[in-house]
Design a protein around this motif. Structure first.
Motif, short mmCIF file in Angstrom:
data_model
loop_
_atom_site.label_atom_id
_atom_site.label_comp_id
_atom_site.label_asym_id
_atom_site.label_seq_id
_atom_site.Cartn_x
_atom_site.Cartn_y
_atom_site.Cartn_z
N PRO A 144 41.42 9.80 63.75
CA PRO A 144 41.74 9.85 62.31
C PRO A 144 43.02 10.66 62.02
CG PRO A 144 39.47 10.55 62.69
CD PRO A 144 40.06 10.29 64.03
N TYR A 163 41.90 3.21 59.86
CA TYR A 163 40.96 3.98 59.06
C TYR A 163 40.47 3.17 57.86
CZ TYR A 163 39.27 7.56 55.83
OH TYR A 163 38.51 8.28 54.94
N ASP A 196 45.93 8.44 62.94
CA ASP A 196 46.19 7.38 61.97
C ASP A 196 46.88 7.92 60.71
OD1 ASP A 196 46.09 4.68 61.24
OD2 ASP A 196 44.30 4.98 60.04
N TRP A 230 36.87 13.47 57.80
CA TRP A 230 37.66 12.28 57.47
C TRP A 230 36.83 11.15 56.86
CZ3 TRP A 230 36.30 14.09 62.22
CH2 TRP A 230 35.46 13.28 62.98
N ILE A 269 34.35 6.39 63.01
CA ILE A 269 35.83 6.39 63.11
C ILE A 269 36.35 7.64 63.83
CG2 ILE A 269 37.93 5.66 61.88
CD1 ILE A 269 36.31 4.87 59.51
N GLU A 270 35.66 8.00 64.90
CA GLU A 270 36.11 9.14 65.70
C GLU A 270 37.16 8.68 66.71
OE1 GLU A 270 32.39 10.69 67.18
OE2 GLU A 270 32.01 11.71 65.29
N SER A 319 39.89 13.55 53.06
CA SER A 319 41.03 12.94 53.76
C SER A 319 42.33 13.15 53.00
CB SER A 319 40.78 11.44 53.97
OG SER A 319 39.74 11.26 54.90
#
Ligand SMILES: [Zn+2]
Length: 299
Positions: free
Chosen positions: A48, A283, A51, A133, A269-270, A139
């Motif tokens: 994350p 993401y 990204d 995130w 989403i790690e 975020s």
């Protein structure tokens, strides 16, 4: 006759000179635009962060992620050769305990060597849950910290970073609005996940996360915990177990069979899997898939 020949020759020479100038000038432009040696080099610990950094820096930075594609980052430790690359960079961005303890150990030494170090989770991580995130609001705060770091390290490109940062914030706001709207009035308010990565997300949208494992996918659940979960699912009319993409959902599968539940994938989403990388997922695309899965599970 001789005059005409001379004129043709002259035209030929002029054309050659013109072409040469054209080649030289485009080569010049290209090296100015594409050469990596003018760009700052940034390393990130987990996807994350990679990204968000990529979205703010775009082609003006070289950004590399330390945790490889397909690897679950909770228990990951980079090799010495990978760590030595961070020492040749301009900036290093990591999340903070308990996500990337190896990075915490490098912090002081890197800073001493003149590398800008950012611990994004500082002030954002509550307790020992690192999954910030997964909340679009958090975020936005992460993006601000990354933007500030890029400007500090590479002031001359501030205008570009600012424009990209503004766009990223707009996208995060849009995502937050979609989550708010879509999750406002679902039948169920509890969801069962494999590892407890969705605490911030649940809190943000008034949902209740119940997890098979703890904050790390390596934690093993007790039999008593599994039994309580089965009862809980029956009482609440829960139909789905939400497992994840980077970890084999062994316990999730067992629980699903025992309680007659179906399994859906909710992505923490790690990190990306190889397939997700090939499909150009990011993401935002994964967060929107998560929203669809949550809607189905809470129906
Ligand atoms: Zn996790």
């Amino acid at each position: 006759m001789k005059g005409k020949l001379y004129k043709n020759r002259l035209t030929q020479i002029l054309v050659i000179i013109f072409v040469l100038i054209l080649i030289l000038s485009t080569a010049g432009c290209q090296s100015k635009k594409m050469s990596n040696k003018d760009k700052i080099v940034v390393y990130t610990s987990i996807y994350p962060l990679y990204d968000f950094t990529k979205k703010i820096g775009q082609d003006y930075i070289v950004v590399e992620n330390i945790t490889p594609t397909g690897v679950e980052p909770h228990e990951f430790e980079p090799s010495i050769s990978k760590i030595s690359k961070i020492y040749e960079s301009n900036a290093f961005i990591y999340l903070g305990e308990p996500m990337d303890p190896w990075a915490e150990k490098l912090r002081g030494d890197l800073a001493q060597k003149g590398i800008a170090v950012l611990k994004v989770g500082e002030g954002l991580i509550e307790g020992n849950d690192p999954h910030i995130w997964l909340s679009p609001k958090k975020s936005m705060q992460m993006a601000k910290k990354i933007y500030d770091l890029l400007v500090k390290v590479d002031e001359k490109n501030k205008a570009v970073y600012e424009k990209n940062y503004d766009r990223l914030i707009e996208e995060l706001k849009k995502l937050d609005d979609e989550y708010k709207k879509e999750l406002a009035s679902t039948r169920l308010r509890d969801f069962v996940v494999s590892h407890a990565a969705f605490g911030y997300l649940a809190k943000e949208y008034g949902l209740n996360q119940v997890s098979i494992k703890g904050l790390s996918p390596q934690e093993e659940p007790s039999l008593k915990h599994i039994k309580n979960l089965i009862d809980f699912c029956r009482e609440r009319g829960i139909k789905y177990i939400l497992a994840e993409s980077l970890e084999t959902p062994k316990e999730a599968q067992a629980l699903a069979e025992e309680a007659g539940l179906k399994i859906l994938t909710l992505n923490p989403i790690e990190g990306l899997t190889d397939e997700e990388e090939k499909a150009n997922e990011d993401y935002f695309s994964l967060m929107r898939k998560n929203l669809e899965v949550l809607k189905e599970a809470l129906k």
